[in-house]
Scaffold this active site. Sequence first.
Site, PDB file in Angstrom:
ATOM      1  N   TRP A 100       0.752  -1.326  -0.024  1.00 33.71           N
ATOM      2  CA  TRP A 100      -0.086   0.070  -0.066  1.00 33.71           C
ATOM      3  C   TRP A 100       0.850   1.076   0.113  1.00 33.71           C
ATOM      4  O   TRP A 100       0.489   2.287  -0.519  1.00 33.71           O
ATOM      5  CB  TRP A 100      -1.081  -0.027   1.047  1.00 33.71           C
ATOM      6  CG  TRP A 100      -2.048  -1.071   1.084  1.00 33.71           C
ATOM      7  CD1 TRP A 100      -2.108  -2.090   2.012  1.00 33.71           C
ATOM      8  CD2 TRP A 100      -2.887  -1.440   0.098  1.00 33.71           C
ATOM      9  NE1 TRP A 100      -3.049  -3.069   1.358  1.00 33.71           N
ATOM     10  CE2 TRP A 100      -3.580  -2.467   0.538  1.00 33.71           C
ATOM     11  CE3 TRP A 100      -3.345  -0.624  -1.045  1.00 33.71           C
ATOM     12  CZ2 TRP A 100      -4.506  -3.275  -0.441  1.00 33.71           C
ATOM     13  CZ3 TRP A 100      -4.497  -1.164  -1.827  1.00 33.71           C
ATOM     14  CH2 TRP A 100      -5.078  -2.449  -1.432  1.00 33.71           C
ATOM     15  N   ASP A 170      -1.766   6.508   6.422  1.00 30.94           N
ATOM     16  CA  ASP A 170      -2.621   5.541   6.141  1.00 30.94           C
ATOM     17  C   ASP A 170      -2.815   4.454   7.209  1.00 30.94           C
ATOM     18  O   ASP A 170      -1.963   3.841   7.331  1.00 30.94           O
ATOM     19  CB  ASP A 170      -2.315   4.864   4.838  1.00 30.94           C
ATOM     20  CG  ASP A 170      -2.963   3.930   4.161  1.00 30.94           C
ATOM     21  OD1 ASP A 170      -4.197   3.530   4.975  1.00 30.94           O
ATOM     22  OD2 ASP A 170      -2.834   3.085   3.383  1.00 30.94           O
ATOM     23  N   LYS A 194     -11.725  -2.455   7.233  1.00 29.40           N
ATOM     24  CA  LYS A 194     -11.205  -3.120   8.236  1.00 29.40           C
ATOM     25  C   LYS A 194     -11.516  -3.164   9.666  1.00 29.40           C
ATOM     26  O   LYS A 194     -11.934  -4.163  10.403  1.00 29.40           O
ATOM     27  CB  LYS A 194      -9.670  -3.006   7.889  1.00 29.40           C
ATOM     28  CG  LYS A 194      -9.021  -3.874   6.785  1.00 29.40           C
ATOM     29  CD  LYS A 194      -8.594  -2.833   5.624  1.00 29.40           C
ATOM     30  CE  LYS A 194      -8.268  -3.401   4.330  1.00 29.40           C
ATOM     31  NZ  LYS A 194      -7.822  -2.549   3.338  1.00 29.40           N
TER      32      LYS A 194
END
Length: 357
Positions: A100, A170, A194
Amino acid sequence: MQRNRVYNFNPGPAILPLEVLEEFRDSFMNFGGMSIFEISHRGKEFQAMMDETIALFRELMGIPPHYHVLFLGGGASLQFSMVPMNIMDKTADHVLTGTWSKKALAEAKIIGSPKVIFSSEETKFSRVPRPEDVRPNSDASYVHITSNNTIYGSQYHVFPDTGLIPLVADMSSDILSYPFDVSKFGLIYAGAQKNLGPAGVTLVIIRDDLVKRSYRMVPVIMRYSTHAEEKSLYNTPPVSAIYLVNLVLKWVKRQGGVAAIEKHNREKAAMIYDVLDKSSFYKTPIEKDSRSFMNVVFTLPSDELTDRFVAKAKEQGMTGLKGHRTVGGVRASIYNAFPREGVKTLAQFMREFERAQ
Ligand SMILES: *Cc1c(COP(=O)(O)O)cnc(C)c1O
């Protein structure tokens, strides 16, 4: 509601608390003679729920008043572009700790000239940086990190101090899983699917001075200032997803808040790492001080054994354990909502599987 739920180890979309799902089932029709899917986002029912959700975030995370709490669409992935478009002047510093963070860097390169100030790619992303590894460049508009690396299974346990240069994180896969000082960050973003709720809504927490930055022409819908000024109602927000996030936040509060959640998370992760540490059969590719409490990644001696492990676990009601296709091995995603009994069941299964070889 189905009571015979499996133990869902999916990395995202991921498990939600059963209590929350039942509450949603019992309440989603009760919005003034309509369902949550049918109400206006300009109506008072929605506004009250939105205000409450923001207030709950502020309370649970201790978000200071000079930060905006925004609900946006486009997933965490859109933030990979929105961050550089809005707050990068010419350059920014990126920390590479997995898939990511590489994606975030790739988008920043389209907008300007970001620099990589730390990468663990040479050791297959086996760790996150120690605080002293992060030395920002003086011309960096911000430093970008990924607090939990969902695919590789690493996580920061100490955040770097970037001084006056804003730290951008993030936090898609570990937001709300431990308390931390929000004021150390300039901007935090997280896709909901999540730890916060269903897919479809992204949380952005942004300091007021960063909302006001403007270095280039940015489409109106891509500006943080638009969403801050319109209080996340510039366009139709994901109404039903925000409602589920609302219920999840109330659930977190009922558990005793984020500190209590952290305690549970640490205990759950320790049960699996304990099996790994006592085994020569299972191996974890992540260095000890970078281990994730959210995504526990480990390998078995062969792909064949891995496949058998995953299949057998599934027979016993544990799904979603296959590692990411780019990494292989096994990954147990044990987010906030994942029950302790499920982790205990997995740890027991791991011991038995090893013994049977
Ligand atoms: C899942 C994930 C993303 C991607 O989220 P989308 O909502 O699919 O865009 C980004 N960053 C991290 C750390 C993730 O875990």
